[in-house]
Design a protein around this motif. Structure first.
Motif, PDB file in Angstrom:
ATOM      1  N   PRO A  54       4.360 -13.759 -33.776  1.00  0.00           N
ATOM      2  CA  PRO A  54       5.595 -14.215 -33.127  1.00  0.00           C
ATOM      3  C   PRO A  54       5.366 -15.608 -32.531  1.00  0.00           C
ATOM      4  CG  PRO A  54       5.174 -11.938 -32.538  1.00  0.00           C
ATOM      5  CD  PRO A  54       3.966 -12.414 -33.311  1.00  0.00           C
ATOM      6  N   GLY A  55       6.357 -16.469 -32.691  1.00  0.00           N
ATOM      7  CA  GLY A  55       6.238 -17.819 -32.140  1.00  0.00           C
ATOM      8  C   GLY A  55       5.767 -18.845 -33.157  1.00  0.00           C
ATOM      9  N   GLN A  56       5.319 -18.382 -34.322  1.00  0.00           N
ATOM     10  CA  GLN A  56       4.729 -19.337 -35.274  1.00  0.00           C
ATOM     11  C   GLN A  56       5.650 -19.763 -36.413  1.00  0.00           C
ATOM     12  OE1 GLN A  56       0.946 -17.087 -35.890  1.00  0.00           O
ATOM     13  NE2 GLN A  56      -0.003 -18.933 -35.098  1.00  0.00           N
ATOM     14  N   LEU A  57       6.645 -18.946 -36.737  1.00  0.00           N
ATOM     15  CA  LEU A  57       7.585 -19.322 -37.804  1.00  0.00           C
ATOM     16  C   LEU A  57       9.014 -19.329 -37.267  1.00  0.00           C
ATOM     17  CD1 LEU A  57       6.569 -17.252 -40.999  1.00  0.00           C
ATOM     18  CD2 LEU A  57       6.002 -19.636 -40.481  1.00  0.00           C
ATOM     19  N   PHE A  58       9.735 -20.412 -37.537  1.00  0.00           N
ATOM     20  CA  PHE A  58      11.175 -20.457 -37.278  1.00  0.00           C
ATOM     21  C   PHE A  58      11.818 -20.102 -38.615  1.00  0.00           C
ATOM     22  CE2 PHE A  58      15.162 -22.719 -35.994  1.00  0.00           C
ATOM     23  CZ  PHE A  58      15.306 -22.115 -34.752  1.00  0.00           C
ATOM     24  N   VAL A  59      12.714 -19.129 -38.621  1.00  0.00           N
ATOM     25  CA  VAL A  59      13.111 -18.534 -39.896  1.00  0.00           C
ATOM     26  C   VAL A  59      14.621 -18.582 -40.140  1.00  0.00           C
ATOM     27  CG1 VAL A  59      13.130 -16.384 -41.235  1.00  0.00           C
ATOM     28  CG2 VAL A  59      11.117 -16.981 -39.881  1.00  0.00           C
ATOM     29  N   ILE A  60      14.986 -18.953 -41.356  1.00  0.00           N
ATOM     30  CA  ILE A  60      16.366 -18.811 -41.831  1.00  0.00           C
ATOM     31  C   ILE A  60      16.301 -17.867 -43.023  1.00  0.00           C
ATOM     32  CG2 ILE A  60      18.336 -19.920 -42.980  1.00  0.00           C
ATOM     33  CD1 ILE A  60      17.538 -22.537 -41.599  1.00  0.00           C
ATOM     34  N   ARG A  61      17.134 -16.837 -43.009  1.00  0.00           N
ATOM     35  CA  ARG A  61      17.197 -15.951 -44.168  1.00  0.00           C
ATOM     36  C   ARG A  61      18.641 -15.749 -44.566  1.00  0.00           C
ATOM     37  NH1 ARG A  61      12.822 -11.117 -43.680  1.00  0.00           N
ATOM     38  NH2 ARG A  61      13.345 -11.045 -45.888  1.00  0.00           N
ATOM     39  N   ASN A  62      18.909 -15.830 -45.843  1.00  0.00           N
ATOM     40  CA  ASN A  62      20.253 -15.532 -46.348  1.00  0.00           C
ATOM     41  C   ASN A  62      20.146 -15.093 -47.809  1.00  0.00           C
ATOM     42  OD1 ASN A  62      20.329 -17.898 -48.114  1.00  0.00           O
ATOM     43  ND2 ASN A  62      20.717 -19.123 -46.285  1.00  0.00           N
ATOM     44  N   ALA A  63      21.255 -14.651 -48.374  1.00  0.00           N
ATOM     45  CA  ALA A  63      21.249 -14.209 -49.761  1.00  0.00           C
ATOM     46  C   ALA A  63      20.891 -15.383 -50.669  1.00  0.00           C
ATOM     47  CB  ALA A  63      22.615 -13.653 -50.143  1.00  0.00           C
ATOM     48  N   PRO A  72      30.761 -32.588 -44.339  1.00  0.00           N
ATOM     49  CA  PRO A  72      31.563 -32.913 -43.152  1.00  0.00           C
ATOM     50  C   PRO A  72      31.772 -31.729 -42.207  1.00  0.00           C
ATOM     51  CG  PRO A  72      32.920 -32.874 -45.136  1.00  0.00           C
ATOM     52  CD  PRO A  72      31.505 -32.742 -45.585  1.00  0.00           C
ATOM     53  N   GLU A  73      31.597 -30.511 -42.714  1.00  0.00           N
ATOM     54  CA  GLU A  73      31.751 -29.337 -41.844  1.00  0.00           C
ATOM     55  C   GLU A  73      30.475 -28.505 -41.890  1.00  0.00           C
ATOM     56  OE1 GLU A  73      35.412 -27.127 -42.382  1.00  0.00           O
ATOM     57  OE2 GLU A  73      36.414 -28.945 -43.034  1.00  0.00           O
ATOM     58  N   PRO A  74      29.408 -28.978 -41.233  1.00  0.00           N
ATOM     59  CA  PRO A  74      28.138 -28.269 -41.309  1.00  0.00           C
ATOM     60  C   PRO A  74      28.230 -26.859 -40.727  1.00  0.00           C
ATOM     61  CG  PRO A  74      28.016 -30.108 -39.752  1.00  0.00           C
ATOM     62  CD  PRO A  74      29.346 -30.186 -40.405  1.00  0.00           C
ATOM     63  N   GLY A  75      27.561 -25.916 -41.353  1.00  0.00           N
ATOM     64  CA  GLY A  75      27.590 -24.533 -40.902  1.00  0.00           C
ATOM     65  C   GLY A  75      26.283 -24.111 -40.240  1.00  0.00           C
ATOM     66  N   GLY A  76      26.059 -22.811 -40.215  1.00  0.00           N
ATOM     67  CA  GLY A  76      24.915 -22.247 -39.499  1.00  0.00           C
ATOM     68  C   GLY A  76      23.571 -22.674 -40.058  1.00  0.00           C
ATOM     69  N   VAL A  77      23.469 -22.756 -41.387  1.00  0.00           N
ATOM     70  CA  VAL A  77      22.194 -23.163 -41.984  1.00  0.00           C
ATOM     71  C   VAL A  77      21.876 -24.609 -41.580  1.00  0.00           C
ATOM     72  CG1 VAL A  77      20.989 -23.613 -44.165  1.00  0.00           C
ATOM     73  CG2 VAL A  77      22.379 -21.542 -43.905  1.00  0.00           C
ATOM     74  N   SER A  78      22.906 -25.482 -41.648  1.00  0.00           N
ATOM     75  CA  SER A  78      22.707 -26.889 -41.278  1.00  0.00           C
ATOM     76  C   SER A  78      22.280 -27.014 -39.817  1.00  0.00           C
ATOM     77  CB  SER A  78      24.001 -27.682 -41.486  1.00  0.00           C
ATOM     78  OG  SER A  78      24.404 -27.597 -42.828  1.00  0.00           O
ATOM     79  N   ALA A  79      22.941 -26.269 -38.938  1.00  0.00           N
ATOM     80  CA  ALA A  79      22.626 -26.342 -37.505  1.00  0.00           C
ATOM     81  C   ALA A  79      21.200 -25.869 -37.243  1.00  0.00           C
ATOM     82  CB  ALA A  79      23.620 -25.487 -36.716  1.00  0.00           C
ATOM     83  N   THR A  80      20.781 -24.837 -37.956  1.00  0.00           N
ATOM     84  CA  THR A  80      19.444 -24.278 -37.726  1.00  0.00           C
ATOM     85  C   THR A  80      18.361 -25.236 -38.235  1.00  0.00           C
ATOM     86  OG1 THR A  80      20.461 -22.109 -38.031  1.00  0.00           O
ATOM     87  CG2 THR A  80      18.071 -22.179 -37.989  1.00  0.00           C
ATOM     88  N   ILE A  81      18.625 -25.879 -39.362  1.00  0.00           N
ATOM     89  CA  ILE A  81      17.678 -26.880 -39.883  1.00  0.00           C
ATOM     90  C   ILE A  81      17.555 -28.039 -38.896  1.00  0.00           C
ATOM     91  CG2 ILE A  81      17.370 -28.645 -41.681  1.00  0.00           C
ATOM     92  CD1 ILE A  81      18.680 -26.602 -43.640  1.00  0.00           C
TER      93      ILE A  81
END
Ligand code: ZN
Length: 211
Positions: A54-63, A72-81
């Motif tokens: 825990p604490g070592q990986l920042f993770v995005i997971r999706n299909a 022009p309309e960034p979503g959740g993936v863009s914000a997390t990156i």
């Protein structure tokens, strides 16, 4: 659901006390070194296959481990990156596909997704990979799905470069991009090699990166 609660109770009673110091240290801050982007598939567990705490990986997971290009309309993936790169200052971004991916299989075999409009729309972000795969012939359907998994990782590596935070970090050479494919049955990871644009065994090429 009972198994999940049972698992939590076991964590609380057995695992947490043993690692109390780790969690105390993480209570008020995090400084993960890498952003790991993978499919939501239950069979690929980023922390398990990379043996990270825990604490070592920042993770995005999706299909389909998909990264929509910046728009022009960034979503959740863009914000997390953006948060990972600018707020956390991660030094590496790993995009990890996997064998037998349902999303890639649906694309490769042209499955009808009329009853899943959101999935259908989401998978359009893999259109570039689909075109590359369709342009070649494949010995079997399995080969075609495997090609789709690999080409999708490559396509998403290009998509992520359109995000301003990533573009700046690449230009400043403060970040590295990695393209991986994890094989569920064998536990092997193939990594995309920059020069050859080929997937090579990560175990034999541990320093391989895409850019
Ligand atoms: Zn998948």
């Amino acid at each position: 659901m009972k198994d999940i609660v049972k698992g939590f109770l076991s964590f609380q009673a057995n695992v947490f006390p043993e690692r109390r110091e780790l969690f105390r240290g993480l209570a008020s801050s995090q400084s993960p070194k890498a952003l790991f982007i993978s499919c939501s598939d239950s069979r690929l567990v980023p922390e398990l296959v990379t043996q990270q705490d825990p604490g070592q990986l920042f993770v995005i997971r999706n299909a389909g481990n998909i990264i929509p290009p910046f728009g022009p309309e960034p979503g959740g993936v863009s914000a997390t990156i953006e948060y990972a790169v600018l707020a956390l200052g991660v030094s590496d971004i790993i995009i990890c596909g996997h064998s037998n991916c349902g999303a890639m299989k649906a694309i490769a075999t042209c499955q009808c997704l009329d009853n899943m409009p959101a999935v259908s729309h989401w998978l359009r972000y893999a259109d570039a990979a689909k075109s590359v795969v369709e342009d070649k012939s494949h010995a079997s359907e399995e080969d075609k799905v495997n090609a789709m998994v690999q080409e999708n990782v490559i396509a998403q590596l290009y998509n992520i470069r359109t995000h301003p935070s990533v573009a700046v970090a690449l230009r400043n050479r403060t970040i590295r991009l990695h393209g991986w494919v994890y094989d569920i049955e064998t536990g092997v990871i193939h990594a995309l090699e920059h020069m050859s644009e080929r997937f090579v065994l990560l175990s034999e090429n541990p320093d391989t990166f895409f850019e």
